[in-house]
Scaffold this active site. Structure first.
Site, short mmCIF file in Angstrom:
data_model
loop_
_atom_site.label_atom_id
_atom_site.label_comp_id
_atom_site.label_asym_id
_atom_site.label_seq_id
_atom_site.Cartn_x
_atom_site.Cartn_y
_atom_site.Cartn_z
N CYS A 1 -10.40 1.68 -4.24
CA CYS A 1 -9.90 3.07 -4.41
C CYS A 1 -8.65 3.03 -5.01
O CYS A 1 -7.75 2.17 -4.59
CB CYS A 1 -9.93 3.79 -3.25
SG CYS A 1 -9.31 5.40 -3.40
N LEU A 2 -8.18 3.88 -6.28
CA LEU A 2 -6.91 3.77 -6.89
C LEU A 2 -5.97 4.14 -6.00
O LEU A 2 -4.81 3.80 -6.32
CB LEU A 2 -7.09 4.56 -8.02
CG LEU A 2 -8.20 3.94 -9.30
CD1 LEU A 2 -8.14 5.20 -10.27
CD2 LEU A 2 -7.56 2.67 -9.66
N HIS B 1 -13.82 12.16 -1.75
CA HIS B 1 -12.04 12.52 -1.85
C HIS B 1 -11.95 14.30 -1.92
O HIS B 1 -10.86 14.58 -1.45
CB HIS B 1 -11.86 12.09 -3.26
CG HIS B 1 -11.28 10.61 -3.35
ND1 HIS B 1 -10.18 10.47 -2.47
CD2 HIS B 1 -11.74 9.45 -3.96
CE1 HIS B 1 -9.90 8.95 -2.78
NE2 HIS B 1 -11.04 8.58 -3.54
N GLN C 1 -6.43 12.97 -5.63
CA GLN C 1 -5.67 11.63 -5.70
C GLN C 1 -4.40 11.91 -6.82
O GLN C 1 -3.78 10.97 -6.79
CB GLN C 1 -6.63 10.61 -6.55
CG GLN C 1 -7.52 10.08 -5.44
CD GLN C 1 -8.32 9.13 -6.21
OE1 GLN C 1 -9.33 9.44 -6.81
NE2 GLN C 1 -7.91 7.86 -5.78
N HIS D 1 -18.10 8.03 -3.12
CA HIS D 1 -16.89 7.82 -3.19
C HIS D 1 -16.12 8.95 -3.54
O HIS D 1 -15.09 9.42 -2.77
CB HIS D 1 -16.41 6.64 -3.64
CG HIS D 1 -15.25 6.14 -3.60
ND1 HIS D 1 -14.63 4.99 -2.70
CD2 HIS D 1 -13.85 6.70 -4.08
CE1 HIS D 1 -13.10 5.15 -2.78
NE2 HIS D 1 -12.97 6.08 -3.62
N GLU D 2 -16.18 9.62 -4.97
CA GLU D 2 -15.61 10.47 -5.37
C GLU D 2 -15.54 12.08 -5.06
O GLU D 2 -14.77 12.44 -4.50
CB GLU D 2 -15.65 10.54 -7.00
CG GLU D 2 -15.26 9.27 -7.74
CD GLU D 2 -13.99 8.84 -7.18
OE1 GLU D 2 -13.09 9.40 -6.96
OE2 GLU D 2 -13.67 7.54 -7.52
N GLY E 1 -13.34 5.81 -11.11
CA GLY E 1 -13.52 7.15 -10.86
C GLY E 1 -11.99 7.51 -10.29
O GLY E 1 -11.36 6.77 -9.79
NI NI Z 1 -10.94 6.53 -4.22
#
Ligand code: NI
Length: 184
Positions: free
Chosen positions: A92-93, A138, A48, A134-135, A43
């Site tokens: 997480c990216l 963000h 981000q 999680h997303e 995701g």
């Molecule tokens: Ni993340």
């Protein structure tokens, strides 16, 4: 478009609701999907990549070959959380290489709009529910380090110090991705 790493301030911005699904939103979603697959993520949220809009892309299998598991969500809202909490590994990216256990609800009911502007409601469980939680976090400027609990956080300290040092280094060199002035 580039993925911003912690502690870039764009990650702490509260994203604005999208009022019109225009060509720019569609282009952003397509580029975010490409970035997500390129980094083998499940995701990616617009903050981000420096966009302060309520846009998420996900694929619960992380797999180009399974487009049926791909989802682009506009103005998503978690309307219900149920089924208790499950502690499982999460990454997480924006924190490359950092994985810790995080407690998330087993099941969530979410509402969102797709790229066609159709309102959708779905129930997601287990990994898919974890990705949604999680997303959506963000979009409120909340990161997984904020919800992982004190044990995970203390185990992450070394990595977080490294991310902060890298950020300061990039800032000094003037190499920081702009992020915050990107607008849609
Ligand atoms: Ni993340």
């Amino acid at each position: 478009m580039k993925i911003l790493n912690y502690p870039h301030p764009a990650l702490r911005v509260k994203a604005r609701p999208i009022t019109s699904i225009d060509a720019e939103v569609q282009k952003a979603a397509a580029e975010m999907l490409e970035l997500m697959y390129g980094h083998e993520g499940l995701g990616l949220a617009a903050p981000q990549v420096g966009l302060d809009i309520q846009l998420l892309v996900m694929n619960f299998a992380g797999d180009h070959e399974k487009p049926e598991l791909e989802c682009v969500a506009i103005n998503p809202v978690i309307v219900e959380k149920k089924g208790g909490l499950i502690n499982d590994r999460e990454g997480c990216l924006s924190f490359p290489g950092l994985y810790q256990n995080v407690r998330r609800h087993k099941t969530v009911v979410v509402k969102y709009f797709n790229l066609l502007g159709e309102e959708k409601e779905m129930t997601a469980s287990d990994l898919a529910a974890r990705v949604w939680q999680h997303e959506c976090d963000h979009l409120n400027g909340t990161l997984f380090i904020d919800v992982m609990g004190s044990l995970g956080l203390s185990r992450s300290q070394k990595d977080l110090e490294k991310f902060k040092a890298d950020f300061e280094k990039a800032k000094k060199k003037g190499e920081l991705p702009p992020g915050l002035d990107a607008k849609l």
